[in-house]
Design a protein around this motif. Structure first.
Motif, short mmCIF file in Angstrom:
data_model
loop_
_atom_site.label_atom_id
_atom_site.label_comp_id
_atom_site.label_asym_id
_atom_site.label_seq_id
_atom_site.Cartn_x
_atom_site.Cartn_y
_atom_site.Cartn_z
N CYS A 20 0.83 -1.21 0.00
CA CYS A 20 0.00 0.00 0.00
C CYS A 20 0.86 1.25 0.00
O CYS A 20 0.60 2.21 -0.74
CB CYS A 20 -0.94 0.00 1.20
SG CYS A 20 -2.25 -1.25 1.10
N LEU A 23 2.50 1.62 -3.41
CA LEU A 23 1.55 2.08 -4.43
C LEU A 23 1.28 3.56 -4.29
O LEU A 23 1.22 4.29 -5.28
CB LEU A 23 0.24 1.29 -4.33
CG LEU A 23 0.28 -0.15 -4.87
CD1 LEU A 23 -1.04 -0.85 -4.58
CD2 LEU A 23 0.58 -0.16 -6.36
N HIS A 24 1.09 4.04 -3.04
CA HIS A 24 0.84 5.46 -2.81
C HIS A 24 2.02 6.30 -3.30
O HIS A 24 1.85 7.33 -3.93
CB HIS A 24 0.61 5.71 -1.32
CG HIS A 24 0.32 7.14 -1.01
ND1 HIS A 24 -0.91 7.72 -1.21
CD2 HIS A 24 1.12 8.12 -0.51
CE1 HIS A 24 -0.87 8.98 -0.85
NE2 HIS A 24 0.35 9.25 -0.42
N GLN A 26 4.20 5.38 -5.60
CA GLN A 26 4.26 5.30 -7.05
C GLN A 26 3.28 6.26 -7.71
O GLN A 26 3.58 6.88 -8.72
CB GLN A 26 3.97 3.87 -7.50
CG GLN A 26 5.09 2.89 -7.20
CD GLN A 26 4.72 1.46 -7.57
OE1 GLN A 26 3.83 1.23 -8.36
NE2 GLN A 26 5.41 0.51 -6.96
N ILE A 27 2.07 6.38 -7.12
CA ILE A 27 1.08 7.31 -7.65
C ILE A 27 1.61 8.73 -7.57
O ILE A 27 1.55 9.51 -8.52
CB ILE A 27 -0.25 7.20 -6.88
CG1 ILE A 27 -0.93 5.87 -7.21
CG2 ILE A 27 -1.19 8.35 -7.24
CD1 ILE A 27 -2.16 5.60 -6.37
N CYS A 31 2.63 11.03 -10.84
CA CYS A 31 1.94 12.29 -11.08
C CYS A 31 2.86 13.49 -10.83
O CYS A 31 2.41 14.63 -10.97
CB CYS A 31 0.71 12.40 -10.18
SG CYS A 31 -0.48 11.07 -10.46
N THR A 96 -8.76 9.42 -16.05
CA THR A 96 -9.25 8.15 -15.51
C THR A 96 -8.10 7.30 -15.00
O THR A 96 -8.31 6.20 -14.51
CB THR A 96 -10.02 7.37 -16.59
OG1 THR A 96 -9.19 7.22 -17.75
CG2 THR A 96 -11.30 8.10 -16.97
N THR A 97 -6.86 7.80 -15.09
CA THR A 97 -5.70 7.08 -14.58
C THR A 97 -5.58 7.33 -13.08
O THR A 97 -6.41 7.99 -12.46
CB THR A 97 -4.42 7.56 -15.28
OG1 THR A 97 -4.20 8.94 -14.94
CG2 THR A 97 -4.55 7.42 -16.80
N SER A 98 -4.51 6.79 -12.49
CA SER A 98 -4.28 6.98 -11.05
C SER A 98 -4.03 8.42 -10.68
O SER A 98 -4.11 8.80 -9.51
CB SER A 98 -3.10 6.12 -10.59
OG SER A 98 -1.93 6.48 -11.32
N CYS A 99 -3.72 9.27 -11.67
CA CYS A 99 -3.48 10.69 -11.39
C CYS A 99 -4.78 11.50 -11.35
O CYS A 99 -4.74 12.69 -11.08
CB CYS A 99 -2.56 11.29 -12.46
SG CYS A 99 -0.89 10.60 -12.43
N TYR A 132 -4.69 14.45 -9.13
CA TYR A 132 -4.38 13.91 -7.81
C TYR A 132 -3.50 14.86 -7.01
O TYR A 132 -3.55 14.90 -5.78
CB TYR A 132 -3.69 12.55 -7.97
CG TYR A 132 -3.14 11.94 -6.71
CD1 TYR A 132 -3.93 11.18 -5.87
CD2 TYR A 132 -1.79 12.12 -6.37
CE1 TYR A 132 -3.41 10.62 -4.72
CE2 TYR A 132 -1.27 11.56 -5.22
CZ TYR A 132 -2.08 10.82 -4.39
OH TYR A 132 -1.56 10.27 -3.24
#
Length: 225
Positions: A20, A23-24, A26-27, A31, A96-99, A132
């Motif tokens: 977790c 992943l945070h 990486q986001i 971005c 619509t991506t993680s950003c 984001y």
């Protein structure tokens, strides 16, 4: 056997936590996020700062998944940089991506957004983009310090006309610029005069953060980060 199972369970939880956190990060890295605090967002010349009411459901623009954007209709309740935008309806777009940003809750939000020039044929509505990395806060989650900060911003019509404050009160008439007698020892700090709620000298650094050690304890919105 019980101890072995317990250790495996704890090890699994630890691995999940590391995933977790990774992943945070990486986001945020993907971005290219800088700090998205309220102060910095407000002083970013490329962003508007608005209080909006999110309306309706989510629509999508573009057929290809890689180019798709979420679109939400919103009503501007307050534009903290330009009073002429208040009560207008706008479109808010996000990847619509993680950003991208997903508005899980309807209702009132405080958002820092980038105006989209020539946003296309959107029914004549202004188009704004949020990611984001931009400041976004639901009205039920915003702190009292952050809300006081926004309520004491001076908002002008951009045409050299009248100004008002974020809480719709009138700015004070001050005999002198409050920055003339203000002092701050913080390196790189710049004084900004603010006439909402009094004759106030506010100090910011080159990132847009308030220098609270120079503001005094009665400012009411230090700290907010």
């Amino acid at each position: 056997m019980y101890l072995s199972s317990k250790l495996r369970f704890q090890g699994g939880l630890g691995l999940l936590l590391l995933i977790c956190i990774s992943l945070h990060k990486q986001i945020a890295d993907a971005c290219m996020c800088t700090d998205k605090g309220l102060h910095q967002s407000y002083f970013n010349d490329d962003r508007v700062m608005m209080k909006v009411r999110i309306l309706g459901g989510t629509a999508f623009d573009g057929k290809k998944e890689v180019n798709r954007k979420r679109i939400r209709v919103a009503k501007v309740l307050m534009d903290y940089k330009n009073e002429t935008n208040t009560d207008e309806y706008i479109l808010i777009t996000s990847d619509t991506t993680s950003c991208g940003v997903v508005f899980a809750k309807k209702g009132t939000w405080f958002l820092a957004m980038r105006p989209v020039p020539n946003g296309g044929d959107k029914g004549g509505l202004g188009v704004y983009e949020i990611s984001y990395c931009d400041f976004s806060m639901h009205s039920k989650s915003i702190s009292k310090e952050e809300l006081r900060y926004l309520n004491t911003r001076m908002i002008c019509d951009g045409k050299g006309g009248s100004c008002t404050c974020g809480n719709k009160s009138r700015p004070f008439n001050c005999f002198i610029d409050p920055c003339e007698s203000a002092k701050c020892d913080s390196i790189g700090a710049t004084c900004v005069a603010n006439y909402c709620g009094g004759c106030n000298a506010e100090w910011i650094d080159d990132r847009g953060w308030l220098q609270c050690e120079c503001m005094g304890k009665d400012s009411g919105f230090c700290p907010v980060h």
